[in-house]
Motif scaffolding. Structure first.
Motif, mmCIF file in Angstrom:
data_model
loop_
_atom_site.group_PDB
_atom_site.id
_atom_site.type_symbol
_atom_site.label_atom_id
_atom_site.label_comp_id
_atom_site.label_asym_id
_atom_site.label_seq_id
_atom_site.Cartn_x
_atom_site.Cartn_y
_atom_site.Cartn_z
ATOM 1 N N ASP A 70 65.633 -43.492 5.607
ATOM 2 C CA ASP A 70 64.332 -43.951 6.096
ATOM 3 C C ASP A 70 63.321 -44.063 4.968
ATOM 4 O OD1 ASP A 70 65.279 -43.963 8.666
ATOM 5 O OD2 ASP A 70 64.110 -42.247 9.356
ATOM 6 N N GLU A 71 62.459 -45.069 5.095
ATOM 7 C CA GLU A 71 61.330 -45.178 4.188
ATOM 8 C C GLU A 71 60.439 -43.961 4.420
ATOM 9 O OE1 GLU A 71 57.729 -48.324 3.212
ATOM 10 O OE2 GLU A 71 59.280 -48.862 4.642
ATOM 11 N N ASN A 72 59.905 -43.412 3.353
ATOM 12 C CA ASN A 72 59.050 -42.213 3.411
ATOM 13 C C ASN A 72 59.775 -41.008 4.018
ATOM 14 O OD1 ASN A 72 56.716 -43.645 2.412
ATOM 15 N ND2 ASN A 72 56.548 -44.552 4.436
ATOM 16 N N PHE A 73 61.053 -40.899 3.723
ATOM 17 C CA PHE A 73 61.865 -39.814 4.283
ATOM 18 C C PHE A 73 61.259 -38.437 3.988
ATOM 19 C CE2 PHE A 73 65.022 -36.512 3.455
ATOM 20 C CZ PHE A 73 65.603 -36.386 4.705
ATOM 21 N N THR A 74 60.907 -38.184 2.750
ATOM 22 C CA THR A 74 60.400 -36.872 2.353
ATOM 23 C C THR A 74 59.114 -36.534 3.095
ATOM 24 O OG1 THR A 74 61.397 -37.126 0.171
ATOM 25 C CG2 THR A 74 59.670 -35.462 0.381
ATOM 26 N N GLU A 75 58.228 -37.498 3.208
ATOM 27 C CA GLU A 75 56.958 -37.282 3.899
ATOM 28 C C GLU A 75 57.188 -37.022 5.394
ATOM 29 O OE1 GLU A 75 57.629 -39.796 1.832
ATOM 30 O OE2 GLU A 75 56.203 -39.565 0.186
ATOM 31 N N LYS A 76 58.109 -37.771 5.992
ATOM 32 C CA LYS A 76 58.428 -37.567 7.406
ATOM 33 C C LYS A 76 59.054 -36.191 7.620
ATOM 34 C CE LYS A 76 59.167 -42.441 8.538
ATOM 35 N NZ LYS A 76 60.185 -43.445 8.921
ATOM 36 N N LEU A 77 59.965 -35.818 6.741
ATOM 37 C CA LEU A 77 60.620 -34.512 6.856
ATOM 38 C C LEU A 77 59.589 -33.387 6.761
ATOM 39 C CD1 LEU A 77 63.311 -33.002 7.115
ATOM 40 C CD2 LEU A 77 63.448 -33.019 4.620
#
Length: 123
Positions: A70-77
């Motif tokens: 996913d785009e922005n995976f780290t931020e979403k996590l």
């Protein structure tokens, strides 16, 4: 163990509402119910999520909500981890240790703003 606290002693309070809200947050983001067949013995929804923080939260979050690609995976996590931490604060054993609904709402707003700032700065 089922979460049957709400009104269990004939008393309904805002602290019970906060508890129920915490369980609802866990259910929504994990797609698991407290009475899910995977929970047996000492394992329950609350302990499963608590044990996953902070390093294994991806195993708890519903796969339809978050994928590594996913785009922005780290931020979403990070956002999902913060929401689950908040949910755990809502379901603390002692009602006096639980957050107020006002604090829960303020915290959710902060999580949202932090997420939006982080994805806007990465553009």
């Amino acid at each position: 163990m089922l979460f049957v606290e709400y009104g269990s002693e004939g008393l309904i309070s805002a602290k019970c509402d906060v508890y129920s809200y915490g369980i609802m947050l866990m259910e929504v983001f994990s797609r698991r119910k407290p009475n899910d067949e995977m929970f047996a013995g000492n394992l329950n929804l609350k302990s499963w999520i608590n044990d996953s923080l902070p390093n294994s939260i991806l195993q708890v979050i519903d796969a339809k909500l978050l994928k590594r690609e996913d785009e922005n995976f780290t931020e979403k996590l990070e956002g999902f981890s913060s929401i689950m931490e908040l949910a755990l604060k809502c379901v603390r054993e002692s009602p006096t240790d639980r957050l107020s609904m006002k604090v829960v709402l303020e915290t959710l707003k902060k999580i949202k703003l932090k997420f939006l700032r982080s994805i806007n700065s990465s553009d």
